[in-house]
Design a protein around this motif. Structure first.
Motif, PDB file in Angstrom:
ATOM      1  N   CYS A 153       0.832  -1.199   0.000  1.00 12.01           N
ATOM      2  CA  CYS A 153       0.000   0.000   0.000  1.00 12.01           C
ATOM      3  C   CYS A 153       0.875   1.260   0.000  1.00 12.01           C
ATOM      4  O   CYS A 153       2.020   1.249   0.441  1.00 12.01           O
ATOM      5  N   CYS A 154       0.301   2.356  -0.478  1.00  9.72           N
ATOM      6  CA  CYS A 154       0.998   3.641  -0.461  1.00  9.72           C
ATOM      7  C   CYS A 154       1.181   4.190   0.946  1.00  9.72           C
ATOM      8  O   CYS A 154       1.965   5.124   1.152  1.00  9.72           O
ATOM      9  N   ASP A 155       0.449   3.656   1.899  1.00  6.71           N
ATOM     10  CA  ASP A 155       0.451   4.179   3.265  1.00  6.71           C
ATOM     11  C   ASP A 155       1.878   4.360   3.787  1.00  6.71           C
ATOM     12  O   ASP A 155       2.690   3.425   3.741  1.00  6.71           O
ATOM     13  N   SER A 156       2.166   5.543   4.292  1.00  7.98           N
ATOM     14  CA  SER A 156       3.527   5.869   4.740  1.00  7.98           C
ATOM     15  C   SER A 156       3.957   5.068   5.959  1.00  7.98           C
ATOM     16  O   SER A 156       5.142   5.047   6.314  1.00  7.98           O
ATOM     17  N   ARG A 157       3.009   4.410   6.629  1.00  5.43           N
ATOM     18  CA  ARG A 157       3.330   3.670   7.850  1.00  5.43           C
ATOM     19  C   ARG A 157       3.704   2.209   7.584  1.00  5.43           C
ATOM     20  O   ARG A 157       4.021   1.478   8.532  1.00  5.43           O
ATOM     21  N   ALA A 158       3.615   1.779   6.337  1.00 12.79           N
ATOM     22  CA  ALA A 158       3.800   0.350   6.039  1.00 12.79           C
ATOM     23  C   ALA A 158       4.770   0.149   4.883  1.00 12.79           C
ATOM     24  O   ALA A 158       4.429  -0.419   3.854  1.00 12.79           O
TER      25      ALA A 158
END
Length: 214
Positions: A44-49
């Motif tokens: 995912c694009c999510d910055s946390r992952a």
């Protein structure tokens, strides 16, 4: 106005004095000889992952494709623009990766949007809504389950969508052929941001289990 944000410039200077300085030979070899990653991660694009952080991988170890909610669309050679499919084509046909991992994560905003399709679009084109329409049948089924809490529905769809994407990977002829010949394996994983736990999909049952870590 500066060319780049201060945080990025500071990070670059730290990188050059730290990681690059200690791994400069590896970077030079990668530049000269090219990349040969064994694993592609669809995340995912999510910055946390970030996959490189989660798996503690160095330069050249992972070929990473990131999009909203780590989805894989079905094989559609229709002449349109397909970023995820293009990355898959390069990873499998050119780099000859041996593993493809679909990596989902907890509290995914894209999955949250799929569970709440009536929410106001962020922009007139509603690109997120259209993209998340890939999992709308599963989202409809999960959102209608009133026996589950909202958090349970979120986690359920995050994991179901991983299995869905792995199924779509097999619609690509060259992926299906290499998997059948034993040259490629497909994997699913789910990362819990709040606890750091990693759950891997059982190839036989589809269940998500904590892998043994020595």
């Amino acid at each position: 106005m500066k060319h780049l944000p201060d945080r990025l410039l500071d990070g670059y200077h730290a990188f050059m004095g730290g990681r690059y300085a200690s791994e400069s030979d590896r970077y030079r070899a990668l530049a000269k000889e090219g990349q040969e990653p064994q694993t592609m991660v669809i995340a995912c694009c999510d910055s946390r992952a970030a996959p490189e952080t989660i798996f503690d991988c160095g330069p050249g170890e992972l070929f990473v494709m990131r999009n909203v909610a780590n989805l894989v669309p079905p094989y559609e050679p229709d002449g349109r623009h397909h970023a995820t499919s293009a990355a898959l084509e390069y990873a499998v046909q050119s780099l000859k990766v041996k593993h493809i991992v679909v990596l989902g994560h907890g509290r995914c905003g894209g999955i949250g949007a799929a569970l709440n399709p009536a929410a106001e679009p962020l922009a007139p084109g509603d690109f997120i809504g259209q993209w998340m329409g890939l999992v709308s049948p599963a989202a409809d089924a999960v959102s209608g389950n009133t026996m589950m809490t909202s958090g349970e529905r979120q986690t359920a769809l995050e994991r179901i969508s991983i299995r869905f994407s792995i199924g779509n990977l097999r619609t690509f002829p060259y992926i299906a052929e290499r998997e059948q010949n034993g040259g490629l394996s497909l994997h699913g994983a789910w990362f819990d941001i709040s606890t750091g736990e990693l759950w891997a999909m059982n190839h036989d049952t589809g269940d998500f289990e904590r892998p043994d870590v020595d």
